[in-house]
Design a protein around this motif. Sequence first.
Motif, mmCIF file in Angstrom:
data_model
loop_
_atom_site.group_PDB
_atom_site.id
_atom_site.type_symbol
_atom_site.label_atom_id
_atom_site.label_comp_id
_atom_site.label_asym_id
_atom_site.label_seq_id
_atom_site.Cartn_x
_atom_site.Cartn_y
_atom_site.Cartn_z
ATOM 1 N N SER A 168 -41.468 -43.153 10.633
ATOM 2 C CA SER A 168 -41.990 -42.322 11.714
ATOM 3 C C SER A 168 -41.801 -40.836 11.395
ATOM 4 N N CYS A 169 -40.659 -40.496 10.810
ATOM 5 C CA CYS A 169 -40.390 -39.092 10.476
ATOM 6 C C CYS A 169 -41.350 -38.601 9.395
ATOM 7 N N ASN A 174 -49.020 -30.723 15.552
ATOM 8 C CA ASN A 174 -49.815 -31.587 14.668
ATOM 9 C C ASN A 174 -49.063 -32.891 14.386
ATOM 10 N N PHE A 232 -47.063 -26.840 13.452
ATOM 11 C CA PHE A 232 -46.601 -27.975 12.638
ATOM 12 C C PHE A 232 -46.127 -29.113 13.550
ATOM 13 N N TRP A 258 -33.659 -26.258 12.815
ATOM 14 C CA TRP A 258 -33.258 -26.029 11.421
ATOM 15 C C TRP A 258 -33.538 -24.593 10.963
ATOM 16 N N ILE A 308 -37.211 -45.259 11.631
ATOM 17 C CA ILE A 308 -37.019 -43.807 11.770
ATOM 18 C C ILE A 308 -37.632 -43.088 10.574
ATOM 19 N N GLY A 312 -52.349 -30.927 9.287
ATOM 20 C CA GLY A 312 -53.003 -30.103 10.298
ATOM 21 C C GLY A 312 -54.434 -30.550 10.472
ATOM 22 N N GLY A 360 -36.466 -29.546 7.828
ATOM 23 C CA GLY A 360 -35.776 -29.513 9.119
ATOM 24 C C GLY A 360 -35.896 -30.839 9.862
ATOM 25 N N ALA A 361 -37.125 -31.336 9.970
ATOM 26 C CA ALA A 361 -37.355 -32.598 10.690
ATOM 27 C C ALA A 361 -36.583 -33.736 10.026
ATOM 28 N N GLU A 365 -44.271 -39.749 8.723
ATOM 29 C CA GLU A 365 -45.619 -39.637 9.282
ATOM 30 C C GLU A 365 -45.748 -38.346 10.105
ATOM 31 N N PHE A 366 -44.726 -38.055 10.895
ATOM 32 C CA PHE A 366 -44.701 -36.813 11.677
ATOM 33 C C PHE A 366 -44.855 -35.602 10.756
ATOM 34 N N VAL A 367 -44.070 -35.588 9.695
ATOM 35 C CA VAL A 367 -44.092 -34.454 8.759
ATOM 36 C C VAL A 367 -45.458 -34.334 8.086
ATOM 37 N N ASN A 387 -48.355 -35.422 9.142
ATOM 38 C CA ASN A 387 -49.341 -34.945 10.131
ATOM 39 C C ASN A 387 -49.191 -33.443 10.347
ATOM 40 N N GLY A 388 -47.946 -32.995 10.382
ATOM 41 C CA GLY A 388 -47.698 -31.567 10.555
ATOM 42 C C GLY A 388 -48.253 -30.745 9.406
ATOM 43 N N ILE A 389 -48.134 -31.256 8.212
ATOM 44 C CA ILE A 389 -48.612 -30.540 7.016
ATOM 45 C C ILE A 389 -50.136 -30.622 6.898
ATOM 46 N N PHE A 422 -37.582 -35.236 15.944
ATOM 47 C CA PHE A 422 -38.180 -34.581 14.764
ATOM 48 C C PHE A 422 -38.611 -33.154 15.128
ATOM 49 N N PHE A 476 -40.031 -26.506 7.556
ATOM 50 C CA PHE A 476 -40.156 -27.317 8.772
ATOM 51 C C PHE A 476 -39.988 -28.800 8.417
ATOM 52 N N ALA A 477 -40.581 -29.199 7.286
ATOM 53 C CA ALA A 477 -40.482 -30.595 6.853
ATOM 54 C C ALA A 477 -39.020 -30.969 6.598
#
Lengths: 219, 219
Positions: free
Chosen positions: A204-205, B211, B208, B185, A201, A215, A181-182, A207-209, A211-213, B178, A178-179
Amino acid sequence: MPAKKATTQSRSRTPGAGANGAGRATRRRDAEVIEAATQLFYERGYTETSVQDVAEALGMLKGSLYYYIDTKEDLLFRVFEEVHEGYDAHLVEWSGRTDLPPLERLSGYLSRVIMDLMSNLAKMSVYYHDMDRLSPERHATILRGRRVHMKFVVGLIEDAQAAGDADPKADARLLANFAFGAVIWTYRWYRPGGDFRRDAIASSCVEFVLNGIRGSAGS
Amino acid sequence: MPAKKATTQSRSRTPGAGANGAGRATRRRDAEVIEAATQLFYERGYTETSVQDVAEALGMLKGSLYYYIDTKEDLLFRVFEEVHEGYDAHLVEWSGRTDLPPLERLSGYLSRVIMDLMSNLAKMSVYYHDMDRLSPERHATILRGRRVHMKFVVGLIEDAQAAGDADPKADARLLANFAFGAVIWTYRWYRPGGDFRRDAIASSCVEFVLNGIRGSAGS
């Protein structure tokens, strides 16, 4: 021809070869060849581009271009090798930073990858679009190269999970996909001169990743 | 030929046409044509596939296949239209759920999209790989269709930000890109029969992404 090509390759890639002017000139010409091929593959598509087109873009005779390559696919593979050289440098840099916590290293590595991607849009588009045009052996070589990066990222996520910095319930391999992918998808929507700066970009990307990891472990 | 094609299209797409057996048969044949084209474009590549190849895969004469299409690109565009029909249904479903908070709607919508993607891997691979093979007009049509989805997702993220459920500092358009990246992906790495079930991948991916969007607002 294979012998000639091997000579050219080893000449242009031997670290000491740059010590004399001839070596530097060959390397520069090498880079120009890849650059021209990349641009044509990107604009017209790999299938629609001929070796003749690349030679013309360089103001060279087709015969002279065959000093650097044997087939059009050689040109494509050189693009792939260049992308991996860049990516591998990021991996070497951040796998060395064992002084930092895993998610900081991941953040540093992904920042480099996404900046690289946005800075080399034509090359990256060819890299992600035309992989299936490679011969089976070269395709396998590229896949092996990618696996090293996947393993690195999965390892960092697992370390972060063990340290309580990432959601332990999520599978690290899925999170890594997923990381990527983003991050990688950026080459599909980012265009220079748009509303966002590259560094905005990238941060921000990442940080998004992260945060996703993280959780719920990040709370 | 355009007149003939228009007739075929309107016949196969008029909702009432299925009321008689002939309409159903035409629609079924239509679906088979798209299915066969999809599979060949996926396995051999669009450029390498001829209308003759598609006719052979269907056990049809090339002339009979031209009853359904005028050009090979018509076949490709039908694949794109099918993908959008699927995606649009998810959008209609979840834009209607205004009774739910924005991130729940986003979660529902993205779950549908990623399941659709994994369940139609050949079609989705053609969709994401061969967009540039479409004529400029059809390319623009597909882009317009995508923009509706982007607008929907950006709107949900902005609503979540306004409600304090998502990081207000991040740009909603970037977050949407993202999110789509992490989801889309999947078609590049997911293969049926691998280590993960589709529903496990879908729920992990959506978690993911959520989050990532929540950021510190989710704590």
